[in-house]
Write a protein that holds these residues in place. Structure first.
Motif, PDB file in Angstrom:
ATOM      1  N   HIS A 113      43.130  -2.146  35.023  1.00 54.68           N
ATOM      2  CA  HIS A 113      42.580  -3.425  35.454  1.00 54.68           C
ATOM      3  C   HIS A 113      43.730  -4.398  35.738  1.00 54.68           C
ATOM      4  CE1 HIS A 113      39.691  -6.532  36.063  1.00 54.68           C
ATOM      5  NE2 HIS A 113      40.084  -7.246  35.007  1.00 54.68           N
ATOM      6  N   ILE A 114      43.950  -4.725  37.006  1.00 58.72           N
ATOM      7  CA  ILE A 114      45.096  -5.539  37.411  1.00 58.72           C
ATOM      8  C   ILE A 114      44.946  -6.972  36.911  1.00 58.72           C
ATOM      9  CG2 ILE A 114      46.432  -6.327  39.403  1.00 58.72           C
ATOM     10  CD1 ILE A 114      46.608  -3.328  38.776  1.00 58.72           C
ATOM     11  N   GLY A 115      43.732  -7.459  36.753  1.00 58.60           N
ATOM     12  CA  GLY A 115      43.538  -8.831  36.293  1.00 58.60           C
ATOM     13  C   GLY A 115      44.162  -9.090  34.940  1.00 58.60           C
ATOM     14  N   ASN A 116      44.153  -8.098  34.044  1.00 54.34           N
ATOM     15  CA  ASN A 116      44.783  -8.282  32.730  1.00 54.34           C
ATOM     16  C   ASN A 116      46.289  -8.468  32.868  1.00 54.34           C
ATOM     17  OD1 ASN A 116      42.317  -8.023  31.437  1.00 54.34           O
ATOM     18  ND2 ASN A 116      42.502  -5.778  31.247  1.00 54.34           N
ATOM     19  N   TRP A 117      46.914  -7.671  33.745  1.00 54.08           N
ATOM     20  CA  TRP A 117      48.352  -7.797  33.964  1.00 54.08           C
ATOM     21  C   TRP A 117      48.697  -9.170  34.554  1.00 54.08           C
ATOM     22  CZ3 TRP A 117      51.419  -4.132  31.980  1.00 54.08           C
ATOM     23  CH2 TRP A 117      50.896  -2.858  31.780  1.00 54.08           C
ATOM     24  N   VAL A 118      47.875  -9.634  35.530  1.00 59.78           N
ATOM     25  CA  VAL A 118      48.162 -10.916  36.174  1.00 59.78           C
ATOM     26  C   VAL A 118      48.025 -12.052  35.167  1.00 59.78           C
ATOM     27  CG1 VAL A 118      47.420 -12.514  37.986  1.00 59.78           C
ATOM     28  CG2 VAL A 118      47.511 -10.067  38.445  1.00 59.78           C
ATOM     29  N   LYS A 119      46.993 -12.006  34.344  1.00 60.89           N
ATOM     30  CA  LYS A 119      46.819 -13.054  33.324  1.00 60.89           C
ATOM     31  C   LYS A 119      47.973 -13.040  32.321  1.00 60.89           C
ATOM     32  CE  LYS A 119      41.764 -13.041  33.577  1.00 60.89           C
ATOM     33  NZ  LYS A 119      40.508 -12.741  32.838  1.00 60.89           N
ATOM     34  N   TYR A 120      48.418 -11.840  31.954  1.00 62.59           N
ATOM     35  CA  TYR A 120      49.541 -11.705  31.017  1.00 62.59           C
ATOM     36  C   TYR A 120      50.801 -12.333  31.614  1.00 62.59           C
ATOM     37  CZ  TYR A 120      52.371  -9.381  27.398  1.00 62.59           C
ATOM     38  OH  TYR A 120      53.203  -9.105  26.341  1.00 62.59           O
ATOM     39  N   ALA A 121      51.064 -12.023  32.896  1.00 64.76           N
ATOM     40  CA  ALA A 121      52.251 -12.582  33.545  1.00 64.76           C
ATOM     41  C   ALA A 121      52.120 -14.088  33.707  1.00 64.76           C
ATOM     42  CB  ALA A 121      52.455 -11.923  34.905  1.00 64.76           C
ATOM     43  N   ARG A 122      50.940 -14.559  33.978  1.00 65.36           N
ATOM     44  CA  ARG A 122      50.734 -15.998  34.122  1.00 65.36           C
ATOM     45  C   ARG A 122      50.982 -16.716  32.799  1.00 65.36           C
ATOM     46  NH1 ARG A 122      50.563 -19.521  38.435  1.00 65.36           N
ATOM     47  NH2 ARG A 122      49.478 -21.420  37.800  1.00 65.36           N
ATOM     48  N   PHE A 123      50.590 -16.067  31.686  1.00 62.90           N
ATOM     49  CA  PHE A 123      50.832 -16.649  30.361  1.00 62.90           C
ATOM     50  C   PHE A 123      52.321 -16.781  30.085  1.00 62.90           C
ATOM     51  CE2 PHE A 123      51.828 -15.536  25.926  1.00 62.90           C
ATOM     52  CZ  PHE A 123      51.346 -16.655  25.284  1.00 62.90           C
ATOM     53  N   GLU A 124      53.056 -15.731  30.416  1.00 65.84           N
ATOM     54  CA  GLU A 124      54.501 -15.787  30.200  1.00 65.84           C
ATOM     55  C   GLU A 124      55.151 -16.831  31.108  1.00 65.84           C
ATOM     56  OE1 GLU A 124      55.897 -14.447  27.842  1.00 65.84           O
ATOM     57  OE2 GLU A 124      54.627 -12.789  27.212  1.00 65.84           O
ATOM     58  N   GLU A 125      54.618 -16.975  32.329  1.00 66.42           N
ATOM     59  CA  GLU A 125      55.168 -17.978  33.235  1.00 66.42           C
ATOM     60  C   GLU A 125      54.900 -19.380  32.707  1.00 66.42           C
ATOM     61  OE1 GLU A 125      54.696 -19.488  37.908  1.00 66.42           O
ATOM     62  OE2 GLU A 125      53.409 -17.879  37.092  1.00 66.42           O
ATOM     63  N   ASP A 126      53.722 -19.605  32.176  1.00 66.80           N
ATOM     64  CA  ASP A 126      53.407 -20.928  31.647  1.00 66.80           C
ATOM     65  C   ASP A 126      54.302 -21.295  30.477  1.00 66.80           C
ATOM     66  OD1 ASP A 126      51.451 -21.132  33.556  1.00 66.80           O
ATOM     67  OD2 ASP A 126      49.802 -20.531  32.223  1.00 66.80           O
ATOM     68  N   ASN A 127      54.759 -20.284  29.770  1.00 63.62           N
ATOM     69  CA  ASN A 127      55.643 -20.536  28.628  1.00 63.62           C
ATOM     70  C   ASN A 127      57.122 -20.399  29.007  1.00 63.62           C
ATOM     71  OD1 ASN A 127      53.826 -20.803  26.054  1.00 63.62           O
ATOM     72  ND2 ASN A 127      52.937 -19.105  27.238  1.00 63.62           N
ATOM     73  N   ARG A 128      57.385 -20.359  30.317  1.00 60.15           N
ATOM     74  CA  ARG A 128      58.741 -20.333  30.851  1.00 60.15           C
ATOM     75  C   ARG A 128      59.494 -19.070  30.463  1.00 60.15           C
ATOM     76  NH1 ARG A 128      58.553 -23.536  34.801  1.00 60.15           N
ATOM     77  NH2 ARG A 128      60.845 -23.720  34.777  1.00 60.15           N
ATOM     78  N   GLU A 129      58.759 -18.018  30.180  1.00 56.82           N
ATOM     79  CA  GLU A 129      59.380 -16.732  29.868  1.00 56.82           C
ATOM     80  C   GLU A 129      59.367 -15.889  31.144  1.00 56.82           C
ATOM     81  OE1 GLU A 129      60.823 -15.790  27.161  1.00 56.82           O
ATOM     82  OE2 GLU A 129      60.270 -17.418  25.794  1.00 56.82           O
ATOM     83  N   PHE A 130      60.288 -16.197  32.058  1.00 60.12           N
ATOM     84  CA  PHE A 130      60.269 -15.563  33.371  1.00 60.12           C
ATOM     85  C   PHE A 130      60.660 -14.101  33.312  1.00 60.12           C
ATOM     86  CE2 PHE A 130      61.189 -20.122  34.265  1.00 60.12           C
ATOM     87  CZ  PHE A 130      59.988 -20.414  34.876  1.00 60.12           C
ATOM     88  N   GLU A 131      61.599 -13.763  32.443  1.00 63.40           N
ATOM     89  CA  GLU A 131      61.994 -12.365  32.341  1.00 63.40           C
ATOM     90  C   GLU A 131      60.842 -11.519  31.845  1.00 63.40           C
ATOM     91  OE1 GLU A 131      64.592 -10.931  33.432  1.00 63.40           O
ATOM     92  OE2 GLU A 131      65.534 -12.786  34.128  1.00 63.40           O
ATOM     93  N   ARG A 132      60.145 -12.068  30.832  1.00 62.73           N
ATOM     94  CA  ARG A 132      58.984 -11.332  30.330  1.00 62.73           C
ATOM     95  C   ARG A 132      57.903 -11.211  31.429  1.00 62.73           C
ATOM     96  NH1 ARG A 132      58.200 -10.437  24.979  1.00 62.73           N
ATOM     97  NH2 ARG A 132      59.807 -11.188  23.527  1.00 62.73           N
ATOM     98  N   ALA A 133      57.721 -12.286  32.219  1.00 67.33           N
ATOM     99  CA  ALA A 133      56.726 -12.233  33.293  1.00 67.33           C
ATOM    100  C   ALA A 133      57.105 -11.163  34.312  1.00 67.33           C
ATOM    101  CB  ALA A 133      56.621 -13.594  33.978  1.00 67.33           C
ATOM    102  N   ARG A 134      58.423 -11.112  34.671  1.00 61.07           N
ATOM    103  CA  ARG A 134      58.846 -10.084  35.605  1.00 61.07           C
ATOM    104  C   ARG A 134      58.646  -8.696  35.008  1.00 61.07           C
ATOM    105  NH1 ARG A 134      63.437 -13.694  35.946  1.00 61.07           N
ATOM    106  NH2 ARG A 134      63.204 -15.053  37.780  1.00 61.07           N
ATOM    107  N   SER A 135      58.892  -8.584  33.705  1.00 59.12           N
ATOM    108  CA  SER A 135      58.696  -7.290  33.047  1.00 59.12           C
ATOM    109  C   SER A 135      57.232  -6.858  33.110  1.00 59.12           C
ATOM    110  CB  SER A 135      59.164  -7.385  31.590  1.00 59.12           C
ATOM    111  OG  SER A 135      58.909  -6.171  30.925  1.00 59.12           O
ATOM    112  N   VAL A 136      56.350  -7.826  32.917  1.00 59.18           N
ATOM    113  CA  VAL A 136      54.920  -7.497  32.991  1.00 59.18           C
ATOM    114  C   VAL A 136      54.560  -6.994  34.383  1.00 59.18           C
ATOM    115  CG1 VAL A 136      52.590  -8.478  32.908  1.00 59.18           C
ATOM    116  CG2 VAL A 136      54.280  -9.091  31.164  1.00 59.18           C
ATOM    117  N   PHE A 137      55.026  -7.661  35.441  1.00 61.25           N
ATOM    118  CA  PHE A 137      54.725  -7.225  36.806  1.00 61.25           C
ATOM    119  C   PHE A 137      55.323  -5.852  37.098  1.00 61.25           C
ATOM    120  CE2 PHE A 137      53.682 -11.704  38.041  1.00 61.25           C
ATOM    121  CZ  PHE A 137      52.455 -11.424  38.616  1.00 61.25           C
TER     122      PHE A 137
END
Length: 714
Positions: A76-100
């Motif tokens: 389910h891609i929506g879970n991955w997108v929400k996870y990356a959005r959460f990391e982006e909101d918390n300024r964790e860009f590396e983690r967001a890139r890792s999620v993608f």
């Protein structure tokens, strides 16, 4: 499959008791109770973070929640997108890139995932990283257009024009659809590089040589590039360079003509419309194509052609002259008539209207009409007369068809002034008619009159003589006699009347006209002999007219005795009341014996009708007698006639049908004459007694009603 419903289930579904419930519940009450019984929504607790340790704990909890969701539904891609959005909101860009990146390992060909990954980098202004992501995406998915659109949009927004152009060039190598080429040209137009934009559109038209590409190219050149010459060149190229199935489309000509009209080139637009009308046969009924033939016009193309023809009509009405508008209208009307005559070739009314329209068009054009237009009327008539009726036995089918020949000959004579051709048309028509079964006198007469107008009297006489032998109708005799009489050929008229009466000895009109002819030339004895011969015929169609003319002839000649003898001979044949009235009025004239003789005739007629029981005829006779006495008698004689007038009485009688069965009572009027009182005295006495009894009954009822009113008042 529908479930099987038993009779018991149907009975249970019915409402057995339709009476109102003792306690009524309103809709408002139902809504209020539903709101009161609704469970309260429990909100998530508000988490307040006071230090970094609590913040890290909160992040661990949320990450654990997202990781659990991913393990539960990894695809389910929506879970991955929400996870990356959460990391982006918390300024964790590396983690967001890792999620993608982890998500791409799950579904690397998901274009939506690549788009969200690139938008993450673009929102946070990581341009190079966004370039890398989009570059990887378009290499992996080169047929997904919105990735390319996002790529060139980003390059244009950051102002890197060479790199944006390079991306477009990479994209064009994959030969995308029309919108991609249009976007590339508009990009160059926004930068002011119109020459490069035109080259791009030319490449686009060469890559996709179709009507759609050329039309979009021309529209872009007219509205965006503002290059009218280029647009005209593109339209002209579309008609020359494209394949026939592409260029011979109605929309190409329609848009080309509309373009020229917008530029004020009305002559060029008219030429385009005329060429299209000739190419597509605009305004005409589409011809049916046999099965298996590839030239059949599709329905959508036929609709486009109809729209093009309407646009042509509107253009001529707005920009053209009177001749152009009439030409367009004539084309449409011709198409309608062609449709009618092709559907039913024996629809002669359609041929009449078609030929009349062409004649009016020829008269309207006048000197400007070409030889082709002049032959159009003749062509329509020739096609019409070629459709002879299928039956050679029934005259009814030929009645309308014959008028086509007549109108054709009249057209040649009156409009084209070609009398020889008109004469040949009549001859061809006479050869076509089966005279052994039936014939038409109007054809013979019109053909003979045409010979007279041609000053060919010999041919006219021969034709009428032939008509008498083949047709032998009354009208042919009368027309032939009028012709000879106008020429003063009395002997020929007598010969014709002899043949006329041999063919129709019962025709009283022919006898009368023959006698009038002899009277007009002063042959009194011949006229009298003709009348004598006529009244001696055993069968006549209108003997009363013949006798009247004979009597009037003797009266005009002053032969009162002979006229009186004719009246007596006529009364021996018929005792009609009008004959008696005419006889009596004749006696009262100067030629007759006087008023007394007239009264004697009236009296004699009255006595005979009285003996015969002719009541209505007696009434007519007495009315005429009374008028005669008013004009020539005195008061005493008038009173005597008035005393003889009857009294009208209403009676009833039983109606019966042909078999004698009774149908019911009906009322009728009867006449009681004063001289007949003795015979009808018994009936009148009974009627008088019945009337008196009815009056007595009415008086008795009135008296009884008045007594009852007096008793009520007491």
């Amino acid at each position: 499959r529908k479930p099987y419903i038993t009779m018991s289930a149907q009975n249970q579904a019915r409402v057995k008791n339709r009476a109102p419930a003792p306690i009524q519940i309103s809709a408002e009450q139902i809504l209020r109770e539903a709101a009161e019984r609704q469970e309260q929504h429990i909100l998530d607790p508000i988490v307040k973070i006071h230090d970094a340790e609590e913040y890290q704990s909160h992040l661990r909890d949320r990450r654990k929640h997202f990781e659990d969701n991913i393990r539960y539904r990894r695809e389910h891609i929506g879970n991955w997108v929400k996870y990356a959005r959460f990391e982006e909101d918390n300024r964790e860009f590396e983690r967001a890139r890792s999620v993608f990146e982890r998500a791409l390992e799950v579904d690397v060909r998901n274009p939506e995932l690549w788009l969200r990954y690139a938008e993450l980098e673009m929102r946070n202004e990581f341009i190079n990283r966004a370039r890398n992501v989009l570059d990887r995406a378009v290499q992996l998915l080169p047929r997904v257009d919105f990735l390319w659109y996002k790529y060139v949009y980003m390059e244009e927004m950051v102002g890197d024009i060479p790199k944006c152009r390079a991306v477009f060039e990479r994209w064009m190598e994959w030969m995308p659809d029309d919108n991609a080429w249009m976007s590339y040209a508009r990009f160059e137009g926004r930068g002011g590089h119109w020459d490069q934009a035109k080259e791009i559109m030319k490449r686009y038209a060469n890559v996709y040589p179709s009507t759609r590409s050329f039309m979009r190219f021309a529209k872009w050149a007219e509205y965006e590039a503002k290059d009218i010459d280029l647009a005209r060149t593109v339209y002209e190229s579309s008609l020359v360079e494209l394949e026939p199935e592409e260029s011979r489309q109605a929309r190409v000509f329609g848009r080309f003509a509309a373009f020229e009209e917008r530029q004020g080139e009305y002559d060029r637009a008219r030429v385009i419309y005329k060429h299209a009308a000739k190419l597509f046969n605009l305004g005409e009924e589409p011809k049916k194509v046999a099965e298996g033939v590839e030239d059949e016009v599709p329905q959508w193309e036929q609709e486009k052609r109809d729209e093009l023809y309407k646009a042509y009509i509107a253009f001529e009405k707005k920009r053209g002259d009177k001749a152009g508008i009439e030409d367009i209208v004539m084309t449409g009307q011709r198409a309608e008539y062609e449709k009618r005559v092709n559907a039913d070739p024996t629809d002669y009314d359609a041929w009449f209207e078609y030929a009349k329209m062409e004649e009016e068009n020829e008269n309207a054009t006048g000197e400007n009409s070409s030889s082709k237009d002049e032959n159009k009327v003749r062509e329509v008539y020739e096609r019409a007369i070629a459709n002879a009726p299928p039956s050679m036995e029934e005259k009814q089918h030929w009645r309308r068809y014959i008028y086509l020949w007549i109108y054709y000959a009249l057209y040649e004579e009156m409009q084209r002034h070609d009398l020889d051709r008109a004469s040949k048309i009549y001859d061809a028509c006479l050869d076509l008619i089966p005279h052994s079964k039936f014939s038409f006198s109007k054809i013979w007469i019109n053909a003979a009159k045409l010979h007279i107008r041609r000053k060919d009297l010999v041919s006219a006489r021969k034709l009428l003589g032939r008509a008498i032998g083949l047709c032998g109708k009354e009208r042919i005799f009368t027309e032939y006699i009028e012709l000879e009489l106008a020429l003063g050929e009395v002997d020929r008229c007598r010969s014709l009347y002899n043949n006329y009466l041999k063919a129709m000895p019962h025709n009283c009109r022919a006898w009368s006209k023959y006698a009038d002819l002899e009277k007009s030339v002063g042959e009194t004895e011949r006229c009298r002999a003709i009348y004598e011969l006529a009244v001696s015929q055993s069968a006549l169609d209108m003997p009363e007219m013949l006798w009247k003319n004979f009597i009037d002839f003797e009266i005009d000649e002053g032969e009162g005795d002979k006229a009186r003898a004719l009246y007596e001979r006529l009364l021996e044949k018929t005792g009609h009341v009008k004959v008696w009235i005419s006889f009596a009025q004749f006696e009262g004239t100067e030629v007759g014996k006087g008023i007394d003789a007239a009264r004697g005739t009236f009296k004699r007629a009255h006595d005979q009708m009285k003996d015969a029981g002719m009541k209505e005829e007696r009434v007519l006779l007495l009315d005429a007698w009374r008028v005669f006495e008013k004009m020539k008698g005195d008061a005493q004689s008038l009173a005597k006639v008035d005393a003889m007038l009857p009294r009208r009485v209403k009676r009833k009688r039983m109606r019966t049908d042909e078999n004698g069965a009774e149908l019911g009572w009906e009322e009728y009027f009867d006449y009681h004459f004063p001289n007949d009182e003795d015979s009808n005295a018994g009936n009148l006495k009974i009627l008088e007694m019945a009337a008196k009894w009815k009056q007595a009954q009415q008086a008795q009822e009135d008296s009884s009603s008045s007594e009852e009113e007096d008793s009520d008042d007491e």
